[in-house]
Design an enzyme around this catalytic site. Structure first.
Site, PDB file in Angstrom:
ATOM      1  N   HIS A  29       0.841  -1.194   0.000  1.00 33.09           N
ATOM      2  CA  HIS A  29       0.000   0.000   0.000  1.00 33.09           C
ATOM      3  C   HIS A  29       0.871   1.237   0.000  1.00 33.09           C
ATOM      4  CE1 HIS A  29       0.430   1.691   4.118  1.00 33.09           C
ATOM      5  NE2 HIS A  29       0.721   0.452   4.458  1.00 33.09           N
ATOM      6  N   CYS A  30       0.332   2.342  -0.512  1.00 33.86           N
ATOM      7  CA  CYS A  30       0.999   3.634  -0.431  1.00 33.86           C
ATOM      8  C   CYS A  30       0.137   4.523   0.461  1.00 33.86           C
ATOM      9  CB  CYS A  30       1.213   4.240  -1.818  1.00 33.86           C
ATOM     10  SG  CYS A  30      -0.306   4.494  -2.758  1.00 33.86           S
ATOM     11  N   ALA A  31       0.120   5.813   0.219  1.00 36.14           N
ATOM     12  CA  ALA A  31      -0.606   6.730   1.110  1.00 36.14           C
ATOM     13  C   ALA A  31      -2.111   6.551   1.027  1.00 36.14           C
ATOM     14  CB  ALA A  31      -0.242   8.175   0.778  1.00 36.14           C
ATOM     15  N   THR A  32      -2.618   6.106  -0.125  1.00 35.10           N
ATOM     16  CA  THR A  32      -4.069   6.032  -0.302  1.00 35.10           C
ATOM     17  C   THR A  32      -4.549   4.752  -0.990  1.00 35.10           C
ATOM     18  OG1 THR A  32      -3.908   7.182  -2.428  1.00 35.10           O
ATOM     19  CG2 THR A  32      -4.299   8.549  -0.478  1.00 35.10           C
ATOM     20  N   ARG A  33      -3.641   3.949  -1.521  1.00 33.53           N
ATOM     21  CA  ARG A  33      -4.060   2.829  -2.374  1.00 33.53           C
ATOM     22  C   ARG A  33      -3.547   1.486  -1.887  1.00 33.53           C
ATOM     23  NH1 ARG A  33      -2.551   5.396  -8.364  1.00 33.53           N
ATOM     24  NH2 ARG A  33      -3.406   7.465  -7.977  1.00 33.53           N
TER      25      ARG A  33
END
Length: 468
Positions: A29-33
């Site tokens: 995951h990244c900041a939003t996904r």
């Protein structure tokens, strides 16, 4: 408890649509996904995933299925890992990954995947360093002149702020090692070797590695040399781990790996990556000079569409290096700021126009999410992509704000990789005028995007704006 159940339910629903653990090679995951590498990419139905409550959108980019969640993505990711029975950041299945036909698209997807996987985990360090540089810029001689540039606090803020950028090879050595499934400590060691004072002191002098001529470079603040080197090291390390007897592996595999990597990294990949990085950075700077204020306006109008495609990571990667090298950036970063606040304006215009109480509340929530949490994607997908026509406001606001800031040739002199309200302070460091006009430019983006969204973002007969 209710919140935990919500995340568990969301994780289960997403896993069901992507084909459960059996179809997942890797999850991150990244900041939003949520980012899934899948064995069979035809299994998920994107439209069905979008219908799941809590999902803001779906993107296929960088060889991944990316499910947009928003600020709670880490909590959903934790539940995904619990359900499929792996630890966070572990590869779920690295042995049965299908071979992908090499095409221009697959190569580009791979590059995007690597840049994202290597840079996103390093953003907290960059953010922390940037805040110290911001303190020095705000309170030092260039702005409020509260502290002298000879004071201990100014000196402390300056070298702490510079540390995160200078030691990019060490930081990215760690994150790219995680991405390429190399021992992270080996990635750190390779980055440290490339930055050792004795080595950097040889710049401009004759030097060889095992008799191989070496064009010594200063790799401080660079990104590509260490990523390329760690990528190759992943194959070298796996070779020795596979063929050395287990009794010798723990000692000799790391040593032999570095023995092999020294000429490859210092004589070939390091100089090549440095040349390519400088070439691209200089190209971005030159493009900004050629396109002038109109180029900044175009970045402001289109940047969020790059976010949708995942292509924004290429710009961000070299924005970091341009900033670390030149100390400021007057093109991409300024356009990005205009684009970010255009999203805020689009959400505000939608919230004021929409009559449906639930959707109005959501739009205000997206606005707050952006201003406080620095997350644009909930608004981008929850308003722009969902209703389509509000994207007109996004484009208009980004263009208008970018045009204003481009005409005045404003710049970011403090790299703050955050899109929340604090991100405005990136305009500090070059006098009060740069900061004040930067704030005005962002406000223009908000107002224009809100007005255009309010008047042109919805059809008059749309039930959502007519109310009950």
């Amino acid at each position: 408890m209710a919140k935990d159940e919500k995340f568990i339910k969301l994780a289960k629903a997403i896993l069901e649509e992507v084909g459960e653990k059996e179809n997942i090679i890797n999850a991150a995951h990244c900041a939003t996904r949520l980012r899934f590498n899948l064995r069979d990419e035809n299994v998920p139905n994107d439209e069905k995933i979008k219908e799941i409550k809590g999902v803001l959108g779906v993107i296929r980019a960088g060889g991944q299925l990316q499910v947009i969640i928003g600020q709670d993505v880490s909590k959903v990711y934790d539940e995904v890992c619990k359900i499929i029975g792996v630890k966070s950041n572990d590869m779920i299945d690295e042995n049965n990954k299908p071979k992908e036909k090499i095409t221009i698209k697959s190569v580009l997807n791979g590059i995007l995947d690597v840049l994202s996987g290597s840079l996103v985990p390093a953003i907290p360090v960059i953010t922390a360093s940037a805040f110290f540089k911001m303190f020095a810029a705000l309170f030092g001689p260039s702005m409020f002149n509260i502290i002298s540039d000879k004071s201990d606090f100014y000196v402390l803020s300056t070298f702490v702020g510079d540390a995160g950028f200078y030691f990019f090879p060490v930081l990215i050595g760690y994150t790219s090692a995680k991405k390429f499934k190399v021992s992270p400590i080996m990635g750190i060691l390779l980055g440290a070797i490339m930055l050792h004072p004795t080595f950097t002191g040889l710049v401009g002098k004759e030097f060889s590695v095992y008799g191989i001529p070496c064009s010594v470079q200063n790799y401080g603040s660079t990104i590509l040399p260490i990523i390329l080197s760690v990528w190759v090291m992943s194959y070298v390390e796996r070779f020795f781990n596979k063929y050395l007897p287990s009794a010798l592996r723990s000692v000799f595999a790391p040593a032999f790996t570095i023995v092999v990597m020294l000429p490859i990294a210092l004589c070939v990949l390091g100089p090549a990556g440095s040349f390519l990085g400088n070439y691209i950075c200089n190209g971005i700077i030159a493009l900004g000079g050629i396109s002038g204020f109109l180029g900044v306006a175009i970045i402001g109008a289109t940047f969020e569409f790059l976010v949708m495609s995942g292509m924004h990571m290429i710009l961000i990667a070299f924005l970091f290096q341009v900033f670390a090298t030149a100390g400021h950036e007057n093109f991409v970063a300024v356009g990005m700021a205009a684009a970010t606040y255009a999203v805020a304006g689009m959400c505000l215009g939608a919230a004021l126009r929409i009559k449906d109480s639930e959707q109005k509340s959501l739009s205000f929530g997206f606005l707050i999410s952006l201003l406080v949490g620095g997350i644009t994607e909930p608004g981008l997908y929850g308003v722009g992509v969902r209703y389509k026509k509000p994207l007109l406001g996004l484009v208009a606001g980004g263009f208008a704000g970018g045009l204003y800031m481009g005409i005045l040739h404003l710049g970011h002199y403090t790299l703050i990789p955050s899109t929340n309200i604090i991100g405005i302070l990136a305009f500090t460091g070059n006098g009060v005028s740069n900061l004040v006009n930067g704030i005005i430019g962002c406000i223009i983006s908000v107002i224009v995007a809100a007005v255009v969204t309010y008047f042109f973002g919805f059809d008059k007969n749309d039930p959502i704006v007519k109310g009950n």
